[in-house]
Design a protein around this motif. Structure first.
Motif, mmCIF file in Angstrom:
data_model
loop_
_atom_site.group_PDB
_atom_site.id
_atom_site.type_symbol
_atom_site.label_atom_id
_atom_site.label_comp_id
_atom_site.label_asym_id
_atom_site.label_seq_id
_atom_site.Cartn_x
_atom_site.Cartn_y
_atom_site.Cartn_z
ATOM 1 N N GLU A 345 -11.319 12.663 68.747
ATOM 2 C CA GLU A 345 -9.987 12.068 68.520
ATOM 3 C C GLU A 345 -9.307 12.738 67.330
ATOM 4 O OE1 GLU A 345 -8.059 10.202 70.095
ATOM 5 O OE2 GLU A 345 -9.325 9.280 71.640
ATOM 6 N N ARG A 348 -8.091 16.106 68.392
ATOM 7 C CA ARG A 348 -6.914 15.952 69.253
ATOM 8 C C ARG A 348 -5.676 15.723 68.384
ATOM 9 N NH1 ARG A 348 -3.782 12.137 71.121
ATOM 10 N NH2 ARG A 348 -4.883 10.520 69.974
ATOM 11 N N HIS A 349 -5.869 14.852 67.388
ATOM 12 C CA HIS A 349 -4.777 14.524 66.477
ATOM 13 C C HIS A 349 -4.343 15.766 65.721
ATOM 14 C CE1 HIS A 349 -2.874 12.626 62.914
ATOM 15 N NE2 HIS A 349 -2.422 11.788 63.844
ATOM 16 N N ASP A 352 -2.550 18.005 67.779
ATOM 17 C CA ASP A 352 -1.325 17.371 68.241
ATOM 18 C C ASP A 352 -1.195 17.445 69.755
ATOM 19 O OD1 ASP A 352 0.873 15.910 67.696
ATOM 20 O OD2 ASP A 352 2.188 17.617 67.203
ATOM 21 N N LYS A 353 -2.289 17.072 70.427
ATOM 22 C CA LYS A 353 -2.290 17.143 71.886
ATOM 23 C C LYS A 353 -2.210 15.731 72.450
ATOM 24 C CE LYS A 353 -2.966 21.600 72.647
ATOM 25 N NZ LYS A 353 -4.074 22.294 73.296
ATOM 26 N N ASN A 354 -1.386 15.594 73.462
ATOM 27 C CA ASN A 354 -1.265 14.276 74.087
ATOM 28 C C ASN A 354 -2.164 14.237 75.319
ATOM 29 O OD1 ASN A 354 -0.392 11.735 74.650
ATOM 30 N ND2 ASN A 354 1.528 12.389 75.637
ATOM 31 N N LYS A 356 -6.096 12.633 77.006
ATOM 32 C CA LYS A 356 -7.026 11.514 76.910
ATOM 33 C C LYS A 356 -8.426 12.067 76.598
ATOM 34 C CE LYS A 356 -8.266 8.467 80.255
ATOM 35 N NZ LYS A 356 -7.998 7.906 81.592
ATOM 36 N N ALA A 393 -2.594 19.005 79.132
ATOM 37 C CA ALA A 393 -2.315 17.723 79.759
ATOM 38 C C ALA A 393 -3.564 17.284 80.502
ATOM 39 C CB ALA A 393 -1.150 17.850 80.744
ATOM 40 N N GLU A 395 -7.193 15.352 80.585
ATOM 41 C CA GLU A 395 -8.231 14.702 79.791
ATOM 42 C C GLU A 395 -9.370 15.654 79.435
ATOM 43 O OE1 GLU A 395 -11.343 11.678 81.587
ATOM 44 O OE2 GLU A 395 -9.724 11.971 83.060
#
Lengths: 494, 128
Positions: A345, A348-349, A352-354, A356, A393, A395
């Motif tokens: 997580e 990912r933060h 800066d990826k949106n 899952k 995009a 997961e």
């Protein structure tokens, strides 16, 4: 007694074999020499006996003829008795022309098959150069007595010869024991006991002699051999010392190098952390204009690349310097998986990826498994970071399942993503150093191309395998499979 | 969001200390700083009950984060002995909850620290 026998060499096989050989040869020689000796004796006696027959003509024929001619029968008896007294003459018969007959001995038994037989015609020479037959003397020779004697003699002679041969053999054993075997044993002991610490020269306890014999040559050869060996051992020893020193130096250099790497790693990372932190502060500062914000964001990305490049270089150096220490400890993989999820997580933060991030831990995993948690974490976080990096995009999934490898329990950790996927032609080279799926990627995403090589090396070092899983499932485009082997705990901690 | 408790930041590197202090104070939380484990312990003893969270660097001169944690858990007066301690380290060996739990810490966060992670930690431990 046994000690004495041993001292004189009775227990040594060489001596015994020598004696046995001597006994056999001695026996054969005894038979031969006895046969030769007695054969000679037999022939001599036979010749003597035959000679007696020959002489009868010279010595007895004339007196016997005279006695018969003159009818001196007493004289005839005397002469025939004298003739028959010879033990080899078995039968004598004289038949006179006038019809008288004299016999000595038994013609049926002893002289039936005489060894020799002479028949003499007794002729009386008259004055007018005529002669007249007065009788016929038949003398038969039997050597039965000679043979019996010789045969009787054979055994005594043979046994005597045999005894001589045996005595000689035993004497030989003692002599060999004294002159050869004990020296050979001493040589063997000497060679056995010679080592680096015991370097006494070989000396035999022998009566002094000017001439060198085989034993002296052996001693000299051993001396020279030992000298040579000692020189070679010394040279070898020095070489080993040198090598050990070189090895120690190399090890020290290696340890200095890995120490340096560890220190450098910490020393470079710390200020870089601060730089990254401040860049973040600038980028997120509320009153800042757009342009400096973009600058700060770009600098942040650049410093991330620098950080990962440096981490990878240090890791690879550590792997090459054999400085990676694998520590297998009982590990709660459930808790570890949560840590992985949490740091995923974070990544990912950071990127800066949106997308899952999902975690799928099988319920039937053992509570504790044997693994090197920090290196497995390093591999997983590298895989997860890659997955996040290449996925825009969808997961990224971390799945942990039980598996078996060659009948032993194993753990499969899959890191899957729905990103671009890895082109078919690049899949084979993906774990090689300095490789990225295509060079365009390097420009787009940065990275040293060392990450997967490091992961693969680390996996290998801890007896695990890292592969690209071909069984794509559930819409994932890239699936990495880390299979941990030897995960069963031998002893469960209490 | 208001925070009742202070954060104690124990970190030997001056730049990192300053950077983290800026981030934390930017979140509206009061921060006290110490440059090694020993100083950190003294601050905890001096102000019992003030701190909601200790961010502990592990590799430090004078007293390491591991030794400082041991000292806090065993020697410092209650309640600071129960203060949550989070290891802040770049050393992957300690990126392992069980491992840091064995050392008496409540968790870990890898370096470089992301502001998001710091925020969630502070929310968790320092909230009213």
């Amino acid at each position: 007694m046994i000690a004495t026998l041993r001292a004189i060499g009775f227990d040594n096989r060489l001596g015994l074999r020598l004696v046995i050989a001597s006994l056999i040869v001695g026996s054969v020689l005894s038979v031969l020499s006895t046969s030769a000796q007695l054969g000679a004796s037999y022939f001599r006696q036979r010749t003597d006996a035959t000679l007696v027959l020959s002489r009868i003509e010279d010595t007895l024929a004339s007196p016997l003829e005279q006695a018969v001619w003159t009818f001196n029968f007493d004289q005839v008896d005397v002469i025939l008795d004298g003739l028959a007294a010879d033990p080899n003459i078995a039968f004598v018969e004289l038949q006179s022309s006038t019809g008288q007959s004299w016999t000595r001995g038994d013609p049926d038994e002893q002289a039936a098959t005489p060894d020799d037989q002479r028949v003499y015609e007794l002729v009386h020479k008259l004055d007018n150069n005529r002669s007249e037959l007065v009788g016929v003397l038949d003398v038969r020779l039997s050597l039965d007595a000679v043979r019996a004697r010789v045969w009787a003699e054979f055994w005594t002679t043979f046994l005597t010869n045999l005894a001589k041969a045996y005595i000689a053999a035993i004497a030989l054993l003692f002599l060999v024991g004294h002159m050869v075997s004990r020296h050979l044993r001493k040589i063997a002991d000497h060679v056995d006991n010679t080592n680096a610490d015991n370097t006494n020269a070989l000396r035999l306890d022998r009566a002094g002699s000017e001439k060198t014999d085989d034993l002296d040559r052996i001693v000299d050869a051993i001396d020279r051999f030992e000298c040579r060996t000692r020189e070679q051992m010394d040279a070898l020893g020095n070489e080993i010392i040198d090598r050990k020193q070189a090895e120690a130096e190399a090890r020290q250099a290696l340890s200095i190098r890995s120490q340096f790497l560890a220190t450098m790693s910490h020393e470079i990372r710390t200020p870089l952390n601060a730089i990254m932190g401040f860049l973040h502060l600038i980028a997120t500062y509320k009153d800042i204009d757009d342009k400096p914000r973009v600058y700060a964001e770009t600098a942040t990305k650049a410093s991330h690349q620098l950080m990962s490049l440096m981490n990878n270089s240090l890791d690879m150096s550590r792997i090459e310097a054999d400085a990676v220490e694998i520590k297998m400890t009982p590990t709660d993989i459930h808790s570890l998986a949560k840590d992985w999820h949490q740091s995923a997580e974070g990544m990912r933060h950071m990127r800066d990826k949106n997308i899952k991030i999902t975690l799928d831990v099988a319920r039937d995993l053992p509570p504790l498994i044997n693994m090197d948690a920090s290196h497995v974490t390093q591999i997983v976080s590298n895989l997860v970071d890659n997955a996040i990096k290449f996925t825009d995009a969808g997961e990224v999934d971390i799945a942990i399942k039980n598996a078996t490898s060659d009948g032993n329990p194993a753990i499969d950790i899959r890191v899957s993503d729905t990103g671009n996927g890895i082109p078919e032609d690049a899949r084979a080279r993906i774990f090689e150093r300095f490789t990225q799926a295509d060079s365009g990627m390097l420009r787009a995403h940065g990275g040293s191309g060392l990450g997967l090589a490091i992961c693969s090396e680390l996996a290998r070092l801890m007896g695990a395998t890292l592969t690209l899983d071909d069984r794509i499932r559930d819409g994932f485009t890239t699936v990495f499979l880390l299979r941990l082997e030897n995960v069963a705990l031998v002893d469960l901690p209490t | 969001m208001t925070y009742m408790h202070k954060v104690l930041l124990i970190e030997d590197d001056e730049f990192t200390r300053f950077m983290m202090r800026e981030i934390i104070s930017g979140l509206g939380v009061e921060v006290e700083i110490a440059s090694n484990g020993d100083e950190g312990c003294k601050l905890l003893e001096k102000q019992p009950g003030e701190f909601g969270l200790v961010l502990m660097d592990l590799h430090m001169p004078v007293m390491s984060g591991i030794d400082a944690t041991l000292k806090i858990r065993n020697e410092v007066q209650d309640p600071p002995s129960k203060v949550p301690i989070i290891a802040v380290t770049a050393d992957v060996t300690y990126h392992n909850s069980s491992r840091v739990a064995e050392l008496g810490m409540n968790g870990f966060t890898p370096k470089p620290v992301s502001p998001g992670t710091l925020l969630s930690l502070i929310d968790q431990y320092c909230a009213a």
